[in-house]
Design a protein around this motif. Structure first.
Motif, PDB file in Angstrom:
ATOM      1  N   ARG A   1       1.038  -1.201   0.143  1.00  0.00           N
ATOM      2  CA  ARG A   1       0.087  -0.031  -0.032  1.00  0.00           C
ATOM      3  C   ARG A   1       0.952   1.277  -0.076  1.00  0.00           C
ATOM      4  NH1 ARG A   1      -4.867   2.050   0.794  1.00  0.00           N
ATOM      5  NH2 ARG A   1      -5.803  -0.116   1.194  1.00  0.00           N
ATOM      6  N   ALA A   2       1.662   1.213   0.693  1.00  0.00           N
ATOM      7  CA  ALA A   2       2.660   2.494   0.956  1.00  0.00           C
ATOM      8  C   ALA A   2       3.368   2.813  -0.487  1.00  0.00           C
ATOM      9  CB  ALA A   2       3.697   2.339   1.978  1.00  0.00           C
TER      10      ALA A   2
ATOM     11  N   VAL B   1       4.308   7.337   4.989  1.00  0.00           N
ATOM     12  CA  VAL B   1       5.680   7.429   5.874  1.00  0.00           C
ATOM     13  C   VAL B   1       4.798   7.158   7.258  1.00  0.00           C
ATOM     14  CG1 VAL B   1       7.193   8.670   7.196  1.00  0.00           C
ATOM     15  CG2 VAL B   1       6.939   8.831   4.660  1.00  0.00           C
ATOM     16  N   GLU B   2       3.906   7.760   7.660  1.00  0.00           N
ATOM     17  CA  GLU B   2       2.968   7.432   9.034  1.00  0.00           C
ATOM     18  C   GLU B   2       2.776   5.886   9.175  1.00  0.00           C
ATOM     19  OE1 GLU B   2       1.656   8.041  12.931  1.00  0.00           O
ATOM     20  OE2 GLU B   2       2.945   9.295  11.627  1.00  0.00           O
ATOM     21  N   THR B   3       2.197   5.557   8.015  1.00  0.00           N
ATOM     22  CA  THR B   3       1.876   4.109   8.034  1.00  0.00           C
ATOM     23  C   THR B   3       2.997   3.107   8.406  1.00  0.00           C
ATOM     24  OG1 THR B   3      -0.130   4.433   6.509  1.00  0.00           O
ATOM     25  CG2 THR B   3       0.839   2.265   6.599  1.00  0.00           C
ATOM     26  N   LEU B   4       4.314   3.507   7.230  1.00  0.00           N
ATOM     27  CA  LEU B   4       5.452   2.797   7.766  1.00  0.00           C
ATOM     28  C   LEU B   4       5.762   2.829   9.336  1.00  0.00           C
ATOM     29  CD1 LEU B   4       7.332   3.471   4.478  1.00  0.00           C
ATOM     30  CD2 LEU B   4       6.262   1.263   5.070  1.00  0.00           C
TER      31      LEU B   4
ATOM     32  N   LEU C   1      13.168   6.527  11.763  1.00  0.00           N
ATOM     33  CA  LEU C   1      11.962   6.376  11.004  1.00  0.00           C
ATOM     34  C   LEU C   1      10.994   7.544  11.779  1.00  0.00           C
ATOM     35  CD1 LEU C   1      10.102   5.730   8.708  1.00  0.00           C
ATOM     36  CD2 LEU C   1       9.504   3.446  10.023  1.00  0.00           C
ATOM     37  N   GLN C   2      11.304   7.482  13.158  1.00  0.00           N
ATOM     38  CA  GLN C   2      10.275   8.639  13.945  1.00  0.00           C
ATOM     39  C   GLN C   2      10.488  10.195  13.464  1.00  0.00           C
ATOM     40  OE1 GLN C   2      11.736  10.694  16.103  1.00  0.00           O
ATOM     41  NE2 GLN C   2      13.456   9.887  16.068  1.00  0.00           N
TER      42      GLN C   2
ATOM     43  N   ASN D   1       8.998  14.967  10.389  1.00  0.00           N
ATOM     44  CA  ASN D   1       9.445  15.778   9.329  1.00  0.00           C
ATOM     45  C   ASN D   1       8.493  15.754   8.168  1.00  0.00           C
ATOM     46  OD1 ASN D   1      11.646  16.808  10.733  1.00  0.00           O
ATOM     47  ND2 ASN D   1      13.084  15.646   9.520  1.00  0.00           N
ATOM     48  N   SER D   2       7.890  14.599   7.891  1.00  0.00           N
ATOM     49  CA  SER D   2       6.940  14.609   6.650  1.00  0.00           C
ATOM     50  C   SER D   2       5.704  15.316   6.959  1.00  0.00           C
ATOM     51  CB  SER D   2       6.911  13.163   6.245  1.00  0.00           C
ATOM     52  OG  SER D   2       7.954  12.633   5.743  1.00  0.00           O
ATOM     53  N   ARG D   3       5.095  14.967   8.239  1.00  0.00           N
ATOM     54  CA  ARG D   3       3.999  15.537   8.749  1.00  0.00           C
ATOM     55  C   ARG D   3       3.994  16.797   8.675  1.00  0.00           C
ATOM     56  NH1 ARG D   3      -0.183  14.522   7.005  1.00  0.00           N
ATOM     57  NH2 ARG D   3      -0.338  12.493   7.662  1.00  0.00           N
TER      58      ARG D   3
END
Length: 411
Positions: free
Chosen positions: A293-294, A345-348, A363-364, A369-371
């Motif tokens: 999905r990602a 990214v949040e899903t991962l 990853l956190q 940063n992405s959000r």
């Protein structure tokens, strides 16, 4: 003052810059956490980027800066963000000075860009509202400005700032831009955010009133006229204005997502899933579903970005600016890419298990940063879906709240 494009300077090609940034990827990743802790890009990173020629991206073409197509810029920033999205964001944001350099006399602007400097020379901000800008009043020989400008991305390492000021208390259309040495401003160490913390987007302010001579005051109207003149001489920036800048910025969202996927896949053969029959994540069907999905979401976002990039390059080649509808569509495309990448990214991140919340785990940081990037005012998906839908439905509405950059005649 007559100007010609600076000659004899080292202008790396787009391919060369991508290769240099790929070589720096490990360094950038290793220093992501350090940058977040310092709440700014470390000086050593700035020096390495300078040596690699990266700051050609934030120097006007007529002073030796790069002149890349939208495709070239997008590819450069995607590679950049695979290393550190926050650092890439700082360089991208600092490029706003390239446009506003065209609004001032050359004998004023040239010394800013031609004197020796390590890092980005300028930053530009303000103009959306009075709360985000300063004020100016006319005096003999110039203007007295006063104000506070938050979110000054790029100001930490810059020597000058382009700052928006309102110069009529009763008319919000009376908006100008001043060029001010940073040494004349007060910087507030107040940038402490949950995401993009390393951008050092501190507040800058005047200490009371500050005199700015006439030559360092300009307006969107002067910018538009000067852009036409420079374009006719082959020295102006490429077409597309703020919309082009935002489409280029989607590369940062995609580059951070590339890094997140790489980090996630590197861990699935090592991590278990507690309270399940699976010894490692790679054995679990839910992991395959999450990755599939990602990947699909990021592939779709990448294709939207690629189409927007291609459209802007076609318009530029034809010597045309985006129409009002095209600008709305492209702006909405950019917001869609950011929203989709941040969600993927949040899903991962959520699928990585409890250990992913540790700050030593990258990853956190990428997820935050992405959000944060997706929540920037220019990238708000709901705002731009409404704006586009309103236009398509022919609904009447008030004037959009836009910055001085959007009022500059190009985008």
């Amino acid at each position: 003052m007559a100007i010609t494009a600076s000659a004899g300077l080292d202008r790396p090609t787009g391919q060369e810059l991508r290769a240099r940034l790929a070589e720096m990827r490990t360094w950038l990743r290793e220093h992501q956490a350090v940058a977040e802790q310092q709440r700014r890009v470390p000086q050593q990173t700035i020096e390495r980027l300078d040596e690699a020629g990266v700051f050609a991206l934030v120097t006007p073409k007529r002073y030796g800066g790069a002149d890349f197509t939208t495709r070239e810029l997008h590819d450069i920033y995607r590679e950049f963000a695979r290393g550190c999205g926050a650092t890439a964001w700082v360089v991208w944001a600092a490029a706003g000075g390239n446009l506003w350099s065209c609004a001032f006399p050359e004998d004023v602007v040239a010394p800013v860009y031609e004197s020796p400097w390590i890092g980005n020379r300028t930053f530009a901000l303000g103009g959306t509202s009075r709360r985000m800008s300063g004020t100016a009043r006319r005096v003999d020989g110039g203007w007295m400005i006063n104000g506070v400008w938050p979110f000054a991305t790029g100001s930490v390492h810059a020597s000058h700032g382009y700052l928006a000021v309102f110069y009529d208390e009763s008319d919000d259309s009376k908006l100008g831009m001043v060029l001010v040495p940073k040494r004349d401003l007060v910087t507030r160490d107040d940038w402490d955010a949950m995401g993009l913390a390393a951008t050092g987007s501190q507040t800058v302010a005047t200490d009371g009133e500050l005199f700015v001579p006439d030559a360092r005051f300009s307006t969107p109207e002067k910018l538009a006229a000067r852009l036409d003149q420079l374009t006719g001489q082959g020295l102006g920036p490429r077409r597309g204005g703020i919309v082009r800048s935002l489409v280029v910025c989607t590369a940062i969202a995609l580059g951070m997502a590339d890094q997140a996927m790489e980090v996630f896949l590197a861990g699935i053969t090592k991590r278990s899933i507690p309270y399940s029959p699976y010894k490692t994540q790679v054995d679990a069907p839910i992991t395959h579903h999450v990755v599939g999905r990602a990947h699909a979401e990021l592939r779709a976002a990448g294709r939207v970005a690629d189409a927007a990039v291609a459209e802007l390059d076609r318009l530029d080649a034809a010597g045309a600016e985006p129409s009002a509808l095209q600008s709305l569509e492209l702006h909405t495309d950019a917001a869609y890419v950011w929203d989709t990448c941040a969600a993927a990214v949040e899903t991962l991140f959520r699928a990585s298990g409890a250990s992913a919340i540790m700050k030593r785990q990258p990853l956190q940081l990428i997820a935050r940063n992405s959000r944060a990037g997706s929540m920037h005012g220019a990238n708000g998906i709901n705002t731009w879906l409404e704006n586009l839908g309103r236009e398509l439905c022919g609904a009447e509405a008030g004037v959009l709240s836009t910055s001085v950059l959007e009022r500059g005649g190009r985008g």
